[in-house]
Design a protein around this motif. Structure first.
Motif, mmCIF file in Angstrom:
data_model
loop_
_atom_site.group_PDB
_atom_site.id
_atom_site.type_symbol
_atom_site.label_atom_id
_atom_site.label_comp_id
_atom_site.label_asym_id
_atom_site.label_seq_id
_atom_site.Cartn_x
_atom_site.Cartn_y
_atom_site.Cartn_z
ATOM 1 N N VAL A 245 45.141 15.431 59.122
ATOM 2 C CA VAL A 245 45.288 16.198 60.572
ATOM 3 C C VAL A 245 45.469 17.684 60.303
ATOM 4 C CG1 VAL A 245 46.317 14.120 61.861
ATOM 5 C CG2 VAL A 245 47.629 15.943 60.503
ATOM 6 N N LEU A 246 45.194 18.048 59.131
ATOM 7 C CA LEU A 246 45.286 19.552 58.821
ATOM 8 C C LEU A 246 44.412 19.986 57.942
ATOM 9 C CD1 LEU A 246 46.908 22.267 59.013
ATOM 10 C CD2 LEU A 246 48.367 21.546 57.182
ATOM 11 N N THR A 247 43.525 20.799 58.030
ATOM 12 C CA THR A 247 42.458 21.255 56.865
ATOM 13 C C THR A 247 43.077 22.660 56.211
ATOM 14 O OG1 THR A 247 41.285 22.588 58.551
ATOM 15 C CG2 THR A 247 40.573 20.467 58.450
ATOM 16 N N VAL A 248 42.508 23.115 55.372
ATOM 17 C CA VAL A 248 42.790 24.435 54.620
ATOM 18 C C VAL A 248 42.406 25.432 55.505
ATOM 19 C CG1 VAL A 248 42.368 25.711 52.541
ATOM 20 C CG2 VAL A 248 42.779 23.295 52.203
ATOM 21 N N LYS A 249 41.396 25.250 56.058
ATOM 22 C CA LYS A 249 40.796 26.453 56.799
ATOM 23 C C LYS A 249 41.842 26.520 58.166
ATOM 24 C CE LYS A 249 36.595 27.918 59.414
ATOM 25 N NZ LYS A 249 35.369 27.533 60.095
ATOM 26 N N SER A 250 41.980 25.600 58.741
ATOM 27 C CA SER A 250 42.963 25.640 59.883
ATOM 28 C C SER A 250 44.358 26.014 59.584
ATOM 29 C CB SER A 250 43.058 24.216 60.627
ATOM 30 O OG SER A 250 43.738 23.161 59.891
ATOM 31 N N PHE A 251 44.837 25.740 58.449
ATOM 32 C CA PHE A 251 46.089 26.229 57.728
ATOM 33 C C PHE A 251 46.135 27.704 57.756
ATOM 34 C CE2 PHE A 251 48.496 27.798 53.934
ATOM 35 C CZ PHE A 251 49.506 27.123 54.185
ATOM 36 N N PHE A 252 44.978 28.298 57.252
ATOM 37 C CA PHE A 252 44.978 29.847 57.096
ATOM 38 C C PHE A 252 44.745 30.510 58.477
ATOM 39 C CE2 PHE A 252 44.432 28.933 52.400
ATOM 40 C CZ PHE A 252 45.191 29.914 52.089
ATOM 41 N N SER A 253 43.970 29.680 59.348
ATOM 42 C CA SER A 253 43.671 30.263 60.729
ATOM 43 C C SER A 253 45.101 30.434 61.207
ATOM 44 C CB SER A 253 42.902 29.323 61.659
ATOM 45 O OG SER A 253 41.608 29.218 61.162
ATOM 46 N N GLN A 254 46.083 29.354 61.283
ATOM 47 C CA GLN A 254 47.356 29.506 61.886
ATOM 48 C C GLN A 254 48.227 30.626 61.097
ATOM 49 O OE1 GLN A 254 50.641 26.561 60.832
ATOM 50 N NE2 GLN A 254 50.899 26.108 62.892
ATOM 51 N N LEU A 255 48.084 30.819 59.912
ATOM 52 C CA LEU A 255 48.471 31.873 59.185
ATOM 53 C C LEU A 255 48.244 33.221 59.885
ATOM 54 C CD1 LEU A 255 50.672 32.698 56.781
ATOM 55 C CD2 LEU A 255 48.398 32.946 55.109
ATOM 56 N N TYR A 256 46.960 33.412 60.259
ATOM 57 C CA TYR A 256 46.453 34.581 60.825
ATOM 58 C C TYR A 256 46.684 34.677 62.010
ATOM 59 C CZ TYR A 256 43.697 34.692 56.445
ATOM 60 O OH TYR A 256 43.185 34.624 54.949
ATOM 61 N N ALA A 257 47.318 33.628 62.556
ATOM 62 C CA ALA A 257 47.579 33.570 64.112
ATOM 63 C C ALA A 257 46.179 33.609 65.053
ATOM 64 C CB ALA A 257 48.483 34.595 64.888
#
Length: 816
Positions: A92-104
């Motif tokens: 349910v979590l991708t690396v790309k979405s992980f970083f998208s969250q980091l960038y808000a």
């Protein structure tokens, strides 16, 4: 370590031949390396200025891989903000979405957890579709939305797990609620850091789980520190498992199963979670897994370095005992004997080295994709502004001072490329340019004004929407249904509530009502008298004295499709649950941008009466802490019953404050019980007048009504408006319509000065522009600053009375 048979993991569901076992181990190693690289690069992104703050799951990878193996469709997580490996592992979590969250990133497609609203490593899944309606939750793996407040994820864990027990017991819900449960077979998984068990919420939840006997698997990630503070300062026993021993179940008493396991032992961890899953899922017994010897390779977060507080010896130990390093060593040393001479290995050094290289490269590429996707709409906005600035320069070529400043701002926009442009920096420049053009008129100025207005609204929506429900079931959309009466026969107010709750339990088979003294005696004011006997202990039940987890049960149960009414005995006791109500429930729809909801109805009783701790009216604090929860203040029990009826047709969480002194006051009993509805966000004019508008709510309405009768004897014609709903407030703006007629305003409230009365004034004067219609200053009458004293005399001299109101109105009339 030698294995002489093909039973690599001893469980009926996880028997492997060597090839399958090898594949599982390699895939887990790959994911562990990917997750670790995400943590490492995530920290770098914060330090190089691309992201604001980072908190990551490094050091916890191996136990999270093991936990994921037993997490099934329909299960729920209520977790700790370091569970990235687990979330990746369940898909349910991708690396790309992980970083998208980091960038808000504020695009929901890019960052589906929260659309950039929550901090990094705060996870969740979407329970709702785009229309705000429930998905089929047993067909997906579910995670309730994380919160930062330590241990605050614990109370809702109770409700998530208790729902399984209720679905198992209430067979009549099997068909109607099949999207939420499959015969109650779901497990609620909780995770928490070792230091957070110092919080009272942890112990309150643990005690309740032990009493309830519900399917929980709670993992304690123990890396022996809470930021800079080691375990020896957190709790009295060095070993957390020893500290918990009193809860351990035995042959004589029910309790909790407690298992301790090393955080770097891949096989032992897997076996532990399989064992825990059998106990929790099949026996409905809570299980705690104390995972020890974990590390935190990058420290607590990007706000501090653990080299500042850990000794050299500890840092060296963490390096040598890193979970992934231990996992790698185990893989390299693994031997599967085929016969006395031949054996198979899982992997060699070169193979694992290649995985490490590929993981690093993969994470780097996904990070850059996320960054480019995040920057793309920002550059689009920047280019639109640059284009407008070019036109301004051309249109104002003769006005050198404008041309000069526009050129300066244009250069600033270009320079943002080097420092990562932000929406904020672009909008600030666009609005500064408008200042320059404030005096003149031109088409290009109008174009910029329109652009700023439109784009600002769009961006504001990205960051401010979904505080309340936007579905077709939003409570404010539900129309009023008036109570119908047969005759003038009257009963005690509590009877109105009791008969209405009886009908609601009949109409809504998923309705549950619980709290302190709610079950056997039917609440302290007997508004639920006899209903446990009629509907059973599953639907109407008592709890311990533990307000935070009563509320938490409600949140978890509501997340799983049930409709709980949770009772907090007195409004003063809301303070025990206020943090959960504020940090979790109130912001749930907002922080998930409509991805999750928990339509809990919180029932309490209040208004100042007699006594410091049992009859307060802290409404000013409540309405400011609880934006996102409806706050309803009915003046009598028919109105209260109507609110409950409305709320059960809606999907917003709400707090209903019943009048503490209204249970024995006589009211007419409606015949359309359970069906009449009090509208939400709509005020009611209960007396028509021409001279002054008096605004109030709840118990104070009776005092105001009595004062109005006194004033009428003096030929002063008062109009009374009952607010009814503080959140939301007067959606139709009916109060200002009254002011247009009377031109005078008096607000009467039992809260402290500047509490709810200040909120009401702001709504009327600022949002409704009520000040245009006033011939004299608006006036408030409130209680004194202290809490309610004990005794009727103290009550009279410390809160609004009939005489206070009459005297104040006379003063207003004489001065205007």
């Amino acid at each position: 370590m030698n294995y002489n048979n093909k039973k690599f993991i001893d469980d009926d569901e996880l028997y492997f031949d060597f090839d399958s076992f090898k594949k599982m181990v390699i895939n887990d190693y790959k994911l562990a390396r990917i997750s670790r690289e995400a943590s490492i690069l995530g920290r770098k992104e914060v330090l190089n200025g691309r992201a604001k703050f980072g908190i990551f799951g490094d050091g916890k990878e191996i136990p999270q891989l093991a936990m994921a193996k037993v997490f099934k469709n329909g299960d729920y997580r209520s977790g700790y903000y370091r569970d990235q490996t687990f979330m990746m592992s369940i898909g349910v979590l991708t690396v790309k979405s992980f970083f998208s969250q980091l960038y808000a990133h504020s695009d929901l497609e890019a960052e589906p957890v929260s659309s950039g609203r929550m901090m990094t490593s705060h996870f969740g899944t979407r329970f709702l579709n785009k229309n705000g309606n429930w998905k089929n939750l047993i067909q997906q793996k579910n995670s309730s939305a994380d919160i930062s407040s330590t241990a605050a994820q614990m109370p809702r864990l109770l409700g998530l797990a208790q729902a399984s027990k209720i679905y198992k017991e209430l067979k009549n819900l099997k068909e109607t609620h099949k999207m939420f449960s499959h015969n109650g077979n779901e497990v609620a998984f909780g995770t928490i850091g070792n230091a957070s068990i110092s919080e009272g919420l942890f112990w309150e939840t643990l005690n309740a789980a032990s009493v309830l006997q519900i399917p929980i698997i709670l993992s304690i990630w123990d890396d022996e520190y809470g930021i800079s503070v080691p375990n020896k300062y957190q709790f009295s026993k060095q070993n957390i498992s020893d500290l918990l021993y009193g809860f351990h179940r035995n042959k004589k008493e029910k309790g909790i199963e407690i298992i301790r396991v090393h955080g770097y032992s891949y096989i032992d961890l897997t076996k532990t979670y399989i064992k825990a899953d059998k106990i929790a899922r099949k026996e409905h017994v809570p299980v705690i897994i104390h995972v020890t010897n974990l590390t935190q390779p990058q420290g607590h977060s990007t706000s501090s370095s653990h080299e500042r507080y850990k000794s050299k010896e500890r840092l060296e130990w963490e390096m040598n005992n890193d979970g992934i390093k231990k996992f790698r060593d185990w893989i390299l040393n693994f031997r599967f004997e085929i016969n006395q001479k031949d054996y198979c290995k899982i992997a060699n050094v070169g193979f694992l080295d290649q995985i490490d290289i590929e993981a690093k490269e993969y994470v780097k590429n996904e990070k850059e994709k996320a960054w480019e996707a995040f920057q793309k709409p920002i550059y689009k906005i920047r280019n639109e502004v640059l284009s407008i600035l070019d036109q301004i320069q051309n249109n104002h070529a003769e006005e050198k001072w404008i041309k000069k400043y526009v050129k300066k701002y244009r250069q600033e926009l270009h320079n943002t490329t080097k420092n990562y442009p932000t929406k904020k920096s672009i909008f600030r420049i666009a609005r500064k340019v408008l200042y320059l053009l404030s005096k003149g008129k031109s088409n290009i100025k109008d174009c910029l004004i329109e652009w700023v207005k439109k784009k600002y609204h769009e961006e504001q929506e990205n960051y401010s929407s979904h505080l309340y429900s936007v579905s077709e079931k939003a409570s404010a959309k539900i129309t009023e249904v008036f109570p119908v009466y047969n005759d003038d026969y009257k009963v005690d107010g509590r009877i109105v509530l009791r008969e209405n709750f009886d009908k609601l339990l009949e109409l809504h088979p998923d309705l549950l009502i619980f709290g302190e003294d709610v079950g056997k005696i039917g609440d302290v004011n007997q508004g639920l008298e006899g209903l446990q006997k009629k509907y059973g202990k599953i639907r109407v039940f008592d709890t311990g004295i533990r307000e935070s987890t009563i509320l938490g049960q409600g949140i978890g149960l509501a997340m799983r499709g049930l409709r709980p009414i949770v009772e907090i005995q007195y409004i003063d006791y809301i303070l025990y649950a206020l943090q959960i109500m504020s940090d979790d429930l109130a912001c749930l729809q907002y922080r998930t941008k409509g991805g999750q909801k928990a339509p809990v109805i919180i029932r309490t009783r209040g208004h100042r009466l007699e006594g410091i701790w049992h009859s307060g009216s802290p409404m000013g604090g409540i309405i400011n802490y609880l934006r996102g929860i409806l706050v309803l203040v009915p003046r009598n029990m028919v109105k209260a019953a109507g609110f409950y009826n409305t709320l059960l047709y809606g999907d917003d969480p709400a707090l209903v404050v019943e009048c503490l002194n209204g249970y024995r006051i006589k009211e007419k009993l409606p015949k359309n019980l359970g069906l009449f509805r009090t509208p939400i966000g709509i005020v009611e004019r209960t007396r028509t007048g021409e001279d002054i508008t008096m605004i109030t709510y709840g118990s104070t309405w009776r005092i105001v009504s009595e004062a109005a009768e006194e004033l009428s004897k003096m030929n002063i014609d008062s109009e009374i408006i009952d607010i009814q709903s503080l959140l939301p407030f007067d959606l139709q703006k009916d109060i200002v319509k009254s002011l247009q007629k009377t031109n005078r305003l008096l607000i009467i409230d039992e809260d402290v000065p500047g509490g709810a009365s200040a909120y009401i004034l702001q709504k009327i004067l600022e949002e409704q522009n009520g000040y245009y219609y006033l011939d004299s200053p608006p006036v408030t009458i409130t209680a004194k600053e202290h809490r309610p004293p004990y005794g009727s005399d103290g009550d009279y001299f410390s809160k609004p009375s009939v005489e206070n109101i009459v005297e104040k109105v006379l003063t207003i009339m004489n001065d205007s």
